[in-house]
Write an enzyme that holds these catalytic residues in place. Sequence first.
Site, PDB file in Angstrom:
ATOM      1  N   HIS A   1     -10.997  -2.293   3.855  1.00  0.00           N
ATOM      2  CA  HIS A   1     -10.928  -1.837   5.252  1.00  0.00           C
ATOM      3  C   HIS A   1     -11.712  -0.548   5.492  1.00  0.00           C
ATOM      4  CE1 HIS A   1      -8.084   0.416   2.978  1.00  0.00           C
ATOM      5  NE2 HIS A   1      -7.920   1.262   3.968  1.00  0.00           N
ATOM      6  N   ASP A   2     -12.286   0.027   4.442  1.00  0.00           N
ATOM      7  CA  ASP A   2     -13.058   1.273   4.582  1.00  0.00           C
ATOM      8  C   ASP A   2     -14.560   1.052   4.430  1.00  0.00           C
ATOM      9  OD1 ASP A   2     -10.703   2.788   4.809  1.00  0.00           O
ATOM     10  OD2 ASP A   2     -10.560   3.049   2.639  1.00  0.00           O
TER      11      ASP A   2
ATOM     12  N   GLU B   1      -6.421   3.795  -5.916  1.00  0.00           N
ATOM     13  CA  GLU B   1      -7.698   4.104  -5.254  1.00  0.00           C
ATOM     14  C   GLU B   1      -8.130   5.513  -5.653  1.00  0.00           C
ATOM     15  OE1 GLU B   1      -9.678   4.463  -0.824  1.00  0.00           O
ATOM     16  OE2 GLU B   1      -7.779   5.425  -1.316  1.00  0.00           O
TER      17      GLU B   1
ATOM     18  N   ASP C   1       0.875  -1.169   0.000  1.00  0.00           N
ATOM     19  CA  ASP C   1       0.000   0.000   0.000  1.00  0.00           C
ATOM     20  C   ASP C   1       0.914   1.220   0.000  1.00  0.00           C
ATOM     21  OD1 ASP C   1      -2.294   1.648   0.413  1.00  0.00           O
ATOM     22  OD2 ASP C   1      -3.221   0.020   1.547  1.00  0.00           O
TER      23      ASP C   1
ATOM     24  N   ASP D   1      -2.906   4.736  -2.641  1.00  0.00           N
ATOM     25  CA  ASP D   1      -3.966   5.358  -1.838  1.00  0.00           C
ATOM     26  C   ASP D   1      -4.391   6.714  -2.430  1.00  0.00           C
ATOM     27  OD1 ASP D   1      -5.212   5.070   0.951  1.00  0.00           O
ATOM     28  OD2 ASP D   1      -4.347   7.069   1.118  1.00  0.00           O
TER      29      ASP D   1
HETATM   30  C1  GLC Z   1      -7.785   5.779   1.773  1.00  0.00           C
HETATM   31  C2  GLC Z   1      -7.621   4.629   2.722  1.00  0.00           C
HETATM   32  C3  GLC Z   1      -8.238   5.002   4.034  1.00  0.00           C
HETATM   33  C4  GLC Z   1      -7.498   6.197   4.570  1.00  0.00           C
HETATM   34  C5  GLC Z   1      -7.464   7.342   3.567  1.00  0.00           C
HETATM   35  C6  GLC Z   1      -6.419   8.344   3.935  1.00  0.00           C
HETATM   36  O1  GLC Z   1      -9.104   6.045   1.473  1.00  0.00           O
HETATM   37  O2  GLC Z   1      -8.158   3.477   2.157  1.00  0.00           O
HETATM   38  O3  GLC Z   1      -8.213   3.950   4.947  1.00  0.00           O
HETATM   39  O4  GLC Z   1      -8.096   6.640   5.760  1.00  0.00           O
HETATM   40  O5  GLC Z   1      -7.138   6.908   2.278  1.00  0.00           O
HETATM   41  O6  GLC Z   1      -5.145   7.802   3.719  1.00  0.00           O
END
Ligand code: GLC
Length: 566
Positions: A335-336, A262, A102, A203
Amino acid sequence: MTPQHDPPWWQSAVVYQIYPRSFADADGDGIGDLRGIIGRLDHLAALGVDVLWLSPIYPSPQVDNGYDISDYRDVDPLFGTLADFDALLAEVHDRGMKLVMDLVVNHTSDEHPWFVESRSSRDSPKRDWYIWRDTRDGAEPNNWGSLFSGSAWEWDEATEQYYLHLFDRKQPDLNWEHPPVRKAVQDIMSWWLDRGVDGFRMDVINFISKTSGLPDAPAIPGRRFVVAFAEFADGPRVHDYLAETTLAVFGNRAGDFMTVGEMPGVTPEQARLYTDPERGELDMVFQFEHVSVDHGAGGKFDYRGLDLVVLKKALHRWQAALADTGWNSLYWNNHDQPRVVSRFGDDDPAYWAASAKALATILHGMRGTPFVYQGEELGMTNYPFRTPQDHADLEAVNHYDDVVAASGDAQAALAGLAAMSRDNARTPMQWDGGPNGGFSAGTPWLPVNPNHTWLNAEEQVGTTDSVFAHYRDLIRLRHDLPILRDGVFTPLLEDDPQLWVYTRTLPERELLVVANCGREPRSMEICPDWIGSALLLGNLLGTPTTSTSAILDLVGWDARIYSRDS
Ligand code: GLC
């Protein structure tokens, strides 16, 4: 990025996400670790996944569970050491799997030495590594809101400027417009690739280029700050930055790699550009449309419940948009997100297993690369959260405080959290029915779901009709059948509020995927061509192995894949 093979290996792969903090705790401190993962690799090999994605394991103050990194070239002592990491990577590779890291580089922790240096003075050589602005009329430079509530700007008393943080104030945004920042990111990526990793999950990577001039977002009545995806995301230089990074990092590197970005708020039109192999930016993106369908305008905690037709159309739109250019990632969970069986399925024990398998069937039958989040392969459910103290995640805690301050309606806030909190995904893996679900010999950092007594890996692995066995069978099909990679996706009965039906087609073969997404039985007429076709996979015991008539009688949460030669 691996443009050298056609089709690329990751188009027939299935990825498994590990959230290390909650996966397996080897040292008994209540927090999962790398040695714990090593001890459970055989579970993942038995499932048959190809790639492991590790949520962040780097040194971090852990304000956002590691998505706030203070050193990109080491392992947080919570999780182990670099030697443990090397051992894990070797064990993963020995089992024929790959491992992707990640990479959180839209922002760092405010405790990263770069930011410490940057905030030390306006003349610091690292000042331009972050986004500093003067006040506007004595207040924040614009009306942007943080995704974790409040303003996206934090005042720095010592140097009398604001810095931008789209997430927590302890997660300052890097300034990608500054070339040394881009070079530093490339060096970090190369460092991990040299160590042997097989790629990156990047991310919020469409946030690295913000709208030029950082303009105000359109105001929302009654709100001082606006979470402004249109201004944060997909800014004018994002494609240049990604292409430059990919070329610098992967351009002269031989091997089979994978990247996935993401991208909150990304549109299919943008995603076609990001994932067009000719452009050399990313292999796939995570889009958010299908996991936003049950929100009201007040954001994710404004939970409205599911409209299946809206969900279907969201995913179908992406199937169509990337049909000839680019590539989809396919996911229900990470995880979100809350647990899919509780969110879009039915976690009543009578329907829990069938609905978990039905949702898996729908997703794995589509075109794209499936991602499985830890515990999803067991059908893990949301946690029965009741009080504000049950929640650990800063997003949930901040939201609760905001609602209570604004309206005093604590019950409404708690209901939103119970349905949507990220902590639903973060309770520990349920390995067995014993103390702490076999996750830890100590006190777990988040409680284990009480249903671990019957919902756990030990019960399911080796049981022929378990949720785990169904995921394993789907993953095997993805490996064995090129049609699941290449077949043209055609939705059917799109406006039916209960049935989810589509075909996948190649000139010589066709698959029909049908799922009854509800408790009530449903019948469905199939066209005569499908009579006599073979059941490739069903989710219930006793489904006939061929379709014998023009009517399929589906019981609650019945899901089937039929196959025929065309
Ligand atoms: C992404 C991650 C999340 C995190 C955010 C800030 O959305 O998946 O868990 O809080 O970025 O890094």
